[in-house]
Scaffold this motif. Structure first.
Motif, PDB file in Angstrom:
ATOM      1  N   PHE A 115       2.133   3.221   6.404  1.00  0.00           N
ATOM      2  CA  PHE A 115       1.150   3.736   5.451  1.00  0.00           C
ATOM      3  C   PHE A 115      -0.094   4.159   6.234  1.00  0.00           C
ATOM      4  CE2 PHE A 115      -2.416   3.235   2.419  1.00  0.00           C
ATOM      5  CZ  PHE A 115      -2.009   4.197   1.518  1.00  0.00           C
ATOM      6  N   PRO A 116      -0.077   5.387   6.788  1.00  0.00           N
ATOM      7  CA  PRO A 116      -1.234   5.848   7.574  1.00  0.00           C
ATOM      8  C   PRO A 116      -2.481   5.914   6.692  1.00  0.00           C
ATOM      9  CG  PRO A 116       0.674   7.284   7.874  1.00  0.00           C
ATOM     10  CD  PRO A 116       0.980   6.397   6.712  1.00  0.00           C
ATOM     11  N   SER A 117      -3.481   5.134   7.050  1.00  0.00           N
ATOM     12  CA  SER A 117      -4.715   5.098   6.258  1.00  0.00           C
ATOM     13  C   SER A 117      -5.825   4.513   7.114  1.00  0.00           C
ATOM     14  CB  SER A 117      -4.525   4.235   4.999  1.00  0.00           C
ATOM     15  OG  SER A 117      -4.173   2.907   5.359  1.00  0.00           O
ATOM     16  N   VAL A 118      -7.061   4.818   6.730  1.00  0.00           N
ATOM     17  CA  VAL A 118      -8.228   4.228   7.384  1.00  0.00           C
ATOM     18  C   VAL A 118      -8.650   3.037   6.535  1.00  0.00           C
ATOM     19  CG1 VAL A 118     -10.588   4.595   8.162  1.00  0.00           C
ATOM     20  CG2 VAL A 118      -8.926   6.468   8.286  1.00  0.00           C
ATOM     21  N   ILE A 141      10.660  -0.970  -9.049  1.00  0.00           N
ATOM     22  CA  ILE A 141       9.752  -1.555  -8.063  1.00  0.00           C
ATOM     23  C   ILE A 141      10.527  -2.432  -7.091  1.00  0.00           C
ATOM     24  CG2 ILE A 141       7.769  -3.078  -7.734  1.00  0.00           C
ATOM     25  CD1 ILE A 141       7.080  -0.384  -9.006  1.00  0.00           C
ATOM     26  N   ASP A 142      11.371  -3.317  -7.630  1.00  0.00           N
ATOM     27  CA  ASP A 142      12.115  -4.238  -6.769  1.00  0.00           C
ATOM     28  C   ASP A 142      13.083  -3.484  -5.860  1.00  0.00           C
ATOM     29  OD1 ASP A 142      10.819  -6.460  -7.727  1.00  0.00           O
ATOM     30  OD2 ASP A 142      12.321  -6.928  -9.238  1.00  0.00           O
ATOM     31  N   THR A 143      13.736  -2.447  -6.409  1.00  0.00           N
ATOM     32  CA  THR A 143      14.653  -1.656  -5.594  1.00  0.00           C
ATOM     33  C   THR A 143      13.914  -0.971  -4.450  1.00  0.00           C
ATOM     34  OG1 THR A 143      16.142  -1.246  -7.456  1.00  0.00           O
ATOM     35  CG2 THR A 143      16.276   0.284  -5.611  1.00  0.00           C
ATOM     36  N   SER A 144      12.727  -0.451  -4.742  1.00  0.00           N
ATOM     37  CA  SER A 144      11.933   0.229  -3.714  1.00  0.00           C
ATOM     38  C   SER A 144      11.476  -0.746  -2.638  1.00  0.00           C
ATOM     39  CB  SER A 144      10.718   0.913  -4.358  1.00  0.00           C
ATOM     40  OG  SER A 144      11.130   1.878  -5.305  1.00  0.00           O
ATOM     41  N   LEU A 172      12.418   6.783  -5.361  1.00  0.00           N
ATOM     42  CA  LEU A 172      11.077   7.255  -5.046  1.00  0.00           C
ATOM     43  C   LEU A 172      11.042   7.668  -3.577  1.00  0.00           C
ATOM     44  CD1 LEU A 172       9.214   4.328  -6.803  1.00  0.00           C
ATOM     45  CD2 LEU A 172       9.360   6.677  -7.622  1.00  0.00           C
ATOM     46  N   PRO A 173      10.284   8.724  -3.243  1.00  0.00           N
ATOM     47  CA  PRO A 173      10.270   9.221  -1.854  1.00  0.00           C
ATOM     48  C   PRO A 173       9.463   8.298  -0.946  1.00  0.00           C
ATOM     49  CG  PRO A 173       8.711  10.454  -3.190  1.00  0.00           C
ATOM     50  CD  PRO A 173       9.414   9.496  -4.124  1.00  0.00           C
ATOM     51  N   LEU A 174      10.055   7.159  -0.573  1.00  0.00           N
ATOM     52  CA  LEU A 174       9.344   6.191   0.249  1.00  0.00           C
ATOM     53  C   LEU A 174       9.431   6.553   1.723  1.00  0.00           C
ATOM     54  CD1 LEU A 174      10.555   2.962  -1.551  1.00  0.00           C
ATOM     55  CD2 LEU A 174       8.356   4.106  -1.800  1.00  0.00           C
ATOM     56  N   PRO A 175       8.501   6.061   2.533  1.00  0.00           N
ATOM     57  CA  PRO A 175       8.525   6.355   3.972  1.00  0.00           C
ATOM     58  C   PRO A 175       9.809   5.838   4.612  1.00  0.00           C
ATOM     59  CG  PRO A 175       6.446   5.333   3.325  1.00  0.00           C
ATOM     60  CD  PRO A 175       7.364   5.230   2.147  1.00  0.00           C
ATOM     61  N   LEU A 182       0.834  -1.207   0.000  1.00  0.00           N
ATOM     62  CA  LEU A 182       0.000   0.000   0.000  1.00  0.00           C
ATOM     63  C   LEU A 182       0.869   1.257   0.000  1.00  0.00           C
ATOM     64  CD1 LEU A 182      -2.876  -0.983   2.444  1.00  0.00           C
ATOM     65  CD2 LEU A 182      -3.137  -0.349   0.049  1.00  0.00           C
ATOM     66  N   ALA A 183       1.943   1.240   0.792  1.00  0.00           N
ATOM     67  CA  ALA A 183       2.839   2.404   0.832  1.00  0.00           C
ATOM     68  C   ALA A 183       3.475   2.646  -0.532  1.00  0.00           C
ATOM     69  CB  ALA A 183       3.917   2.193   1.897  1.00  0.00           C
ATOM     70  N   LEU A 184       3.931   1.561  -1.170  1.00  0.00           N
ATOM     71  CA  LEU A 184       4.551   1.695  -2.490  1.00  0.00           C
ATOM     72  C   LEU A 184       3.528   2.149  -3.524  1.00  0.00           C
ATOM     73  CD1 LEU A 184       6.921   1.307  -4.450  1.00  0.00           C
ATOM     74  CD2 LEU A 184       6.196  -1.063  -4.714  1.00  0.00           C
ATOM     75  N   GLU A 185       2.342   1.536  -3.516  1.00  0.00           N
ATOM     76  CA  GLU A 185       1.315   1.884  -4.500  1.00  0.00           C
ATOM     77  C   GLU A 185       0.930   3.356  -4.383  1.00  0.00           C
ATOM     78  OE1 GLU A 185      -2.896   0.036  -6.128  1.00  0.00           O
ATOM     79  OE2 GLU A 185      -2.376  -0.208  -4.031  1.00  0.00           O
ATOM     80  N   TYR A 186       0.802   3.844  -3.152  1.00  0.00           N
ATOM     81  CA  TYR A 186       0.455   5.246  -2.939  1.00  0.00           C
ATOM     82  C   TYR A 186       1.552   6.155  -3.488  1.00  0.00           C
ATOM     83  CZ  TYR A 186      -1.220   9.444  -0.581  1.00  0.00           C
ATOM     84  OH  TYR A 186      -1.694  10.706  -0.313  1.00  0.00           O
ATOM     85  N   THR A 187       2.817   5.772  -3.274  1.00  0.00           N
ATOM     86  CA  THR A 187       3.938   6.560  -3.788  1.00  0.00           C
ATOM     87  C   THR A 187       3.917   6.603  -5.314  1.00  0.00           C
ATOM     88  OG1 THR A 187       5.309   6.001  -1.871  1.00  0.00           O
ATOM     89  CG2 THR A 187       6.450   6.744  -3.858  1.00  0.00           C
ATOM     90  N   LEU A 188       3.631   5.464  -5.941  1.00  0.00           N
ATOM     91  CA  LEU A 188       3.582   5.419  -7.404  1.00  0.00           C
ATOM     92  C   LEU A 188       2.436   6.272  -7.940  1.00  0.00           C
ATOM     93  CD1 LEU A 188       4.224   1.597  -8.031  1.00  0.00           C
ATOM     94  CD2 LEU A 188       5.891   3.460  -8.017  1.00  0.00           C
ATOM     95  N   LEU A 189       1.280   6.179  -7.280  1.00  0.00           N
ATOM     96  CA  LEU A 189       0.113   6.940  -7.745  1.00  0.00           C
ATOM     97  C   LEU A 189       0.322   8.442  -7.631  1.00  0.00           C
ATOM     98  CD1 LEU A 189      -2.808   4.777  -6.311  1.00  0.00           C
ATOM     99  CD2 LEU A 189      -2.396   5.262  -8.728  1.00  0.00           C
ATOM    100  N   THR A 190       1.064   8.858  -6.620  1.00  0.00           N
ATOM    101  CA  THR A 190       1.275  10.297  -6.416  1.00  0.00           C
ATOM    102  C   THR A 190       2.570  10.787  -7.051  1.00  0.00           C
ATOM    103  OG1 THR A 190       2.286   9.787  -4.247  1.00  0.00           O
ATOM    104  CG2 THR A 190      -0.061  10.347  -4.275  1.00  0.00           C
ATOM    105  N   SER A 191       3.261   9.903  -7.769  1.00  0.00           N
ATOM    106  CA  SER A 191       4.485  10.310  -8.471  1.00  0.00           C
ATOM    107  C   SER A 191       4.132  11.262  -9.616  1.00  0.00           C
ATOM    108  CB  SER A 191       5.200   9.075  -9.029  1.00  0.00           C
ATOM    109  OG  SER A 191       6.198   9.453  -9.951  1.00  0.00           O
TER     110      SER A 191
END
Length: 313
Positions: free
Chosen positions: A211-214, A72-75, A166-169, A51-60
């Motif tokens: 990945f802070p989320s509800v 992806i693998d590196t991240s 990518l700016p990952l957490p 989820l954290a990675l997907e959110y980063t990709l979507l907001t890239s």
């Protein structure tokens, strides 16, 4: 209909082909890495990482939404390392699939090879071809197998991907810090939402720093049982109840986000894990995607936010 994030993510594979990003496939690979490292109990972290990675990709800001398999693998390896699982990162890294004749080493030959097999842009392939050519000249190797050349190229591509990072957490403890536990969230909920939790209809995952989320999990079969609906359940019966339940989800979401006081609205995710069973056992029909979306649409109509992620499993 259900409102979800519209942007699509695509992955350019090592053969140069482009396919939609599949979070389930990625999570399965990661769970396998946890099992391979002997950490079955901690494998739940894989969902948070995806989820954290997907959110980063979507907001890239990348306009075409295309990322290479190496990125992806590196991240993922970075995230696993940052969350305190280096042994899982090493196991995951080994699962990254690779692909004998000898090729003459020159920038032109290598560029054609890398464009086809490396899965990166033509500009990146040309840059890496130049680096690999210099490497081979230094080693005084005029020709080598494609496998060796691709291995060396992937090494440099991973380094370049890490530089582009990518700016990952950044989370460095063994498990992500819990901001709100499941019990703390339940205590915050209004009575109607607490009733759904007590009946096993609603589950809300704790919130971590990774990945802070509800994240809502809503079980339709138990929902029908709670309201004593007989078989077959009709849309006329279930839809008004789902609209009401959706309003309850919204009050629960507001209670949670209000307690956290985050500067930005938290992403909201919904899973309907038993929707196929509900259609077969309670409605009496084969699982149907369109009907599933209609049921989800009724349940999410009351949410005053875009739904970040909707899952039917």
């Amino acid at each position: 209909m259900v409102q979800t994030v519209e942007k699509r993510i695509y992955i350019r594979d090592t053969d140069g082909g482009v396919a939609p990003f599949d979070p389930n496939e990625l999570q399965t690979r990661m769970i396998g890495a946890f099992l391979g490292a002997g950490l079955r109990e901690e494998s739940y972290i894989s969902e948070e990482i995806v989820l954290a990675l997907e959110y980063t990709l979507l907001t890239s800001p990348r306009p075409d939404g295309i990322f290479t398999r190496s990125e992806i693998d590196t991240s993922i390896v970075r995230l696993l390392g940052n969350t305190g699982f280096p042994e899982v990162a090493n196991t995951y890294r080994r699962t990254a699939s690779e692909q004998v004749m000898r090729l003459s080493v020159s920038p032109e030959v290598l560029e054609r090879l890398f464009v086809t097999h490396l899965g990166c842009s033509a500009e990146r392939a040309a840059h890496i071809a130049g680096i690999v050519t210099d490497n081979m000249k230094t080693l005084q190797i005029p020709a080598a197998s494609p496998h060796l050349l691709l291995e060396l190229a992937r090494h440099h591509e991973r380094d370049l991907a890490a530089q582009d990072s990518l700016p990952l957490p950044e989370v460095r403890q063994r498990s992500p810090k819990v901001t709100l536990s499941r019990d703390e969230i339940t205590a915050l909920l209004p009575p109607a939402a607490q009733q759904l939790v007590a009946a096993g209809v609603l589950r809300i995952n704790g919130i971590t720093t990774l990945f802070p989320s509800v994240r809502f999990f809503f079980f339709l079969t138990r929902f029908a049982e709670l309201h004593r609906l007989g078989n077959p359940v009709t849309e006329l019966e279930i839809m008004p109840l789902l609209y009401d339940a959706g309003n309850t989800l919204e009050t629960a979401r507001q209670a949670i986000t209000g307690a956290l006081e985050t500067p930005e609205e938290l992403p909201c995710c919904l899973a309907l894990p038993d929707i196929s069973d509900f259609q077969e056992q309670r409605i009496g029909c084969l699982p149907d995607r369109k009907l599933a979306e209609e049921l989800a649409g009724a349940l999410t109509a009351g949410l005053k936010c875009d739904l970040y992620n909707l899952s039917f499993d």
